[in-house]
Design an enzyme around this catalytic site. Sequence first.
Site, PDB file in Angstrom:
ATOM      1  N   LYS A   1       5.064  15.876 -32.900  1.00  0.00           N
ATOM      2  CA  LYS A   1       5.595  17.243 -33.070  1.00  0.00           C
ATOM      3  C   LYS A   1       7.199  17.017 -33.921  1.00  0.00           C
ATOM      4  O   LYS A   1       7.350  18.048 -34.352  1.00  0.00           O
ATOM      5  CB  LYS A   1       5.853  17.962 -31.790  1.00  0.00           C
ATOM      6  CG  LYS A   1       7.067  17.606 -30.730  1.00  0.00           C
ATOM      7  CD  LYS A   1       7.166  18.040 -29.696  1.00  0.00           C
ATOM      8  CE  LYS A   1       8.448  17.720 -28.846  1.00  0.00           C
ATOM      9  NZ  LYS A   1       9.741  17.865 -29.561  1.00  0.00           N
TER      10      LYS A   1
ATOM     11  N   ARG B   1      21.555  20.000 -27.784  1.00  0.00           N
ATOM     12  CA  ARG B   1      20.849  18.788 -28.321  1.00  0.00           C
ATOM     13  C   ARG B   1      21.039  17.613 -27.760  1.00  0.00           C
ATOM     14  O   ARG B   1      21.730  17.496 -26.633  1.00  0.00           O
ATOM     15  CB  ARG B   1      21.437  18.500 -29.639  1.00  0.00           C
ATOM     16  CG  ARG B   1      21.152  19.724 -30.769  1.00  0.00           C
ATOM     17  CD  ARG B   1      21.100  19.059 -32.242  1.00  0.00           C
ATOM     18  NE  ARG B   1      20.300  17.955 -32.468  1.00  0.00           N
ATOM     19  CZ  ARG B   1      20.618  16.899 -33.176  1.00  0.00           C
ATOM     20  NH1 ARG B   1      21.718  16.687 -33.648  1.00  0.00           N
ATOM     21  NH2 ARG B   1      19.729  15.810 -33.394  1.00  0.00           N
TER      22      ARG B   1
ATOM     23  N   CYS C   1       9.859  24.987 -43.601  1.00  0.00           N
ATOM     24  CA  CYS C   1      10.413  26.242 -43.590  1.00  0.00           C
ATOM     25  C   CYS C   1      11.246  26.152 -42.227  1.00  0.00           C
ATOM     26  O   CYS C   1      10.636  25.755 -41.201  1.00  0.00           O
ATOM     27  CB  CYS C   1       9.588  27.343 -43.567  1.00  0.00           C
ATOM     28  SG  CYS C   1       9.249  27.752 -45.700  1.00  0.00           S
TER      29      CYS C   1
END
Length: 315
Positions: free
Chosen positions: A90, A156, A249
């Site tokens: 991923k 994060r 994108c």
Amino acid sequence: MKKIFRLGTRGSPLALIQAQIVRDELYRTYPDLRQEADIEVVPIRTTGDWSPSQREQTFLEMGGNKGLFTKEIEEALLGGMIDFAVHSMKDVSVFVSPELTYAAFLKREDPRDALLSPLAPRLADLPQGARVGTSSLRRKSQILAMRPDLKVTPLRGNVDTRLKKLAAEEADATILAVAGLRRLGRMDAVSSIFEPQEILPAAAQGILGVQIRADAQDLHDFLAPINHVETQACATAERALLRALDGSCRMPIAAYAQIVQGQINLEALVASPDGRQIIRQTAKGNMDHADQIGYDLGIQMKAQLSSDFFLCNAS
């Protein structure tokens, strides 16, 4: 003298466990391998690895390119410093150098997302205006579609770092992949698990891929027995959809494929970051045509998107 295989990986605790999974699978597949060869895990720091100096800098602020998580590893592979590499698929760009290829995909771990919160067992139970920490646009858009009152803030770091931030009340809740939590033995931290109809997973979430140089036929043959064909088909379809939508994108995209009696069922989602606009479609067909099924669905969905869906800069 034993042969040495050098297996490259990121250096986070989860990445090192994932490398161990690949190594153990090879030893299980080749019972005599331990006597004949050592598989040496080589941690490699990548541009995408979080450090405290970055604070909560978002993925978009870092450039929004998944190559940030693999660039240095792929350079080591091409330079002969390592023999093969393991990636969480991923986190891998769909635009791969023709000099590199994937020799194996391990059987997929649970692809779902999990809610972690000290305040509530489910997203619906979080108090009004609660802070949900995530740097994933995919998760943000789907959370806001269900609960527009929530405040989604960047969070994060690796799994342990995010759990510490949650404990320090830097957020009221966060969302993490079940696969990573299982591999780390941290399912105890899970409040609840989202089914795909609630939050559709990231493309290839829960899938480990083993990457080699395209001309390394001997390694391709060596790794082929650990390849899980159905997982490979799912990864292929999901990544083909990303490719059609332009995986560089900066828009929320989700994809999840399942194999049922040789047929691939692919569900995909594209959303606006605020969750107010969501396009969700499905496609199915023979798993041997996984790439075409994924790509065609991506093109169909792309045709339905207005120009304001596209938040990426030309790069």
